[in-house]
Scaffold this active site. Structure first.
Site, short mmCIF file in Angstrom:
data_model
loop_
_atom_site.label_atom_id
_atom_site.label_comp_id
_atom_site.label_asym_id
_atom_site.label_seq_id
_atom_site.Cartn_x
_atom_site.Cartn_y
_atom_site.Cartn_z
N THR A 216 0.82 -1.21 0.00
CA THR A 216 0.00 0.00 0.00
C THR A 216 0.86 1.26 0.00
O THR A 216 1.99 1.27 0.49
CB THR A 216 -0.93 0.05 1.23
OG1 THR A 216 -0.14 0.00 2.43
CG2 THR A 216 -1.92 -1.09 1.21
N ASN A 218 0.93 4.66 1.77
CA ASN A 218 0.38 5.16 3.03
C ASN A 218 0.44 6.68 3.08
O ASN A 218 1.49 7.28 2.82
CB ASN A 218 1.16 4.57 4.21
CG ASN A 218 1.10 3.05 4.23
OD1 ASN A 218 0.12 2.46 3.83
ND2 ASN A 218 2.19 2.41 4.68
N GLU A 263 -4.49 3.95 3.45
CA GLU A 263 -3.62 2.94 2.86
C GLU A 263 -4.24 2.47 1.55
O GLU A 263 -5.31 1.88 1.55
CB GLU A 263 -3.46 1.76 3.83
CG GLU A 263 -2.88 2.16 5.18
CD GLU A 263 -2.90 1.02 6.17
OE1 GLU A 263 -1.85 0.41 6.40
OE2 GLU A 263 -3.99 0.73 6.71
#
Length: 323
Positions: A216, A218, A263
């Site tokens: 992900t 972030n 995320e």
């Protein structure tokens, strides 16, 4: 330009004029739509459209910080479009530029006549566009009728825009905030006339997503963001390219229950995003944030979330306000 159409490409000549700066030549004699414009929603777009069709250079006059934050500093305001995002949207609407005035004690103290004098002489406007419920001047003493009267005295045109209604309610920033606070992306985007988006820098995380098979990007959103915690179908702008994805906004209750974090997993993307600033558009709500008893259960749910996000993204027809 109709309010609900895809925006024009960003104009390279878009100018921003702040307190104390000389008015650029491209903004002299402009007709300016006036307002806070948080969200730059369909109602705001109607004011801007009126400025764009006035036959004069078109601009906006907006205020920073938001006046509500000035008058009620102890009550954080969920900003739909922080200043940098608001200006980015203005630049895509075909405007010549924006006047950004600092909302402080000096501006708040101006009476109605002094405020219109500022419009005519300091900003060198030839006209203004205001909403049907616009108030201005010390103690909100001025209303649209007073604005028209004062503009007539100074030779300014004054255009008054009617409310834009969805169902039986006017389109408003408050209604959009309320929708986002419940995760109702569909309603928020309908009222905005485009996909709501956030802009933030990608930061290093704990790299847990890689171990789960879902790396992900972030991002920390502003502390005042009250977007409902949950899972969303999203679309990101990465180096000018659109990339579909699925995102979680919340505290990660399965792991650390920490500070809220966005995320975003981008489907099929491989590359380093650390330190880059991304725009993330919200397409649809999938589910609320949950705590899972096992990693396997979490991964199985993430698989289902990704499949649902992909279906939503294929079906989405909402216009975009990012490049």
């Amino acid at each position: 330009m109709p309010s609900d159409t895809t925006p024009s490409p960003v104009a390279s000549s878009f100018a921003v004029c702040r307190d104390g700066e000389a008015v650029p030549g491209t903004l002299k004699g402009a007709v300016a739509a006036i307002g806070n414009f948080d969200g730059v929603h369909r109602g705001h777009r109607h004011l801007i459209d009126m400025a764009l069709t006035s036959g004069k250079p078109a601009a906006v006059l907006t205020f920073e910080p938001h006046p509500r934050s000035f008058f009620q500093p102890d009550k954080p305001l969920f900003r739909l479009t922080p200043e940098v995002v608001k200006l980015a949207i203005f630049a895509r609407l075909g405007l010549a530029g924006a006047f950004v005035r600092r909302f402080d004690h000096a501006l708040a103290a101006l009476n109605a006549e002094e405020f219109v004098h500022l419009l005519a002489h300091e900003l060198q406007l030839s006209g203004v566009v205001i909403g049907h419920d616009f108030h201005f001047g010390r103690g909100r003493e001025g209303n649209p009728a007073r604005m028209k009267e004062l503009c007539d005295k100074l030779g300014l045109k004054c255009f008054i825009a009617p409310a834009i209604v969805e169902g039986s309610e006017p389109v408003s920033s408050s209604a959009i905030r309320a929708a986002l606070e419940t995760g109702d992306i569909a309603t928020a985007n309908k009222l905005l006339g485009y996909r709501w988006f956030v802009r933030a820098e990608v930061r290093h995380g704990d790299k847990r997503g890689r171990d789960l098979g879902y790396p992900t990007a972030n991002m920390r959103l502003p502390d005042d963001c009250r977007l409902h915690h949950g899972i969303y179908a999203v679309r990101a702008s990465v180096d000018g390219k659109s990339v579909d994805g699925v995102a979680s906004f919340g505290r990660r209750p399965t792991f650390d229950n920490g500070a809220p974090l966005l995320e975003t997993h981008l489907f099929g993307f491989k590359g380093d995003l650390y330190g880059k600033t991304l725009d993330i558009e919200f397409i649809g709500w999938i589910r609320g944030e949950e705590r899972f008893d096992s990693i396997d259960a979490l991964i199985a749910q993430m698989d289902r979330d990704s499949a649902q996000a992909k279906r939503m993204l294929v079906e989405d027809r909402t216009p975009s306000m990012i490049a």
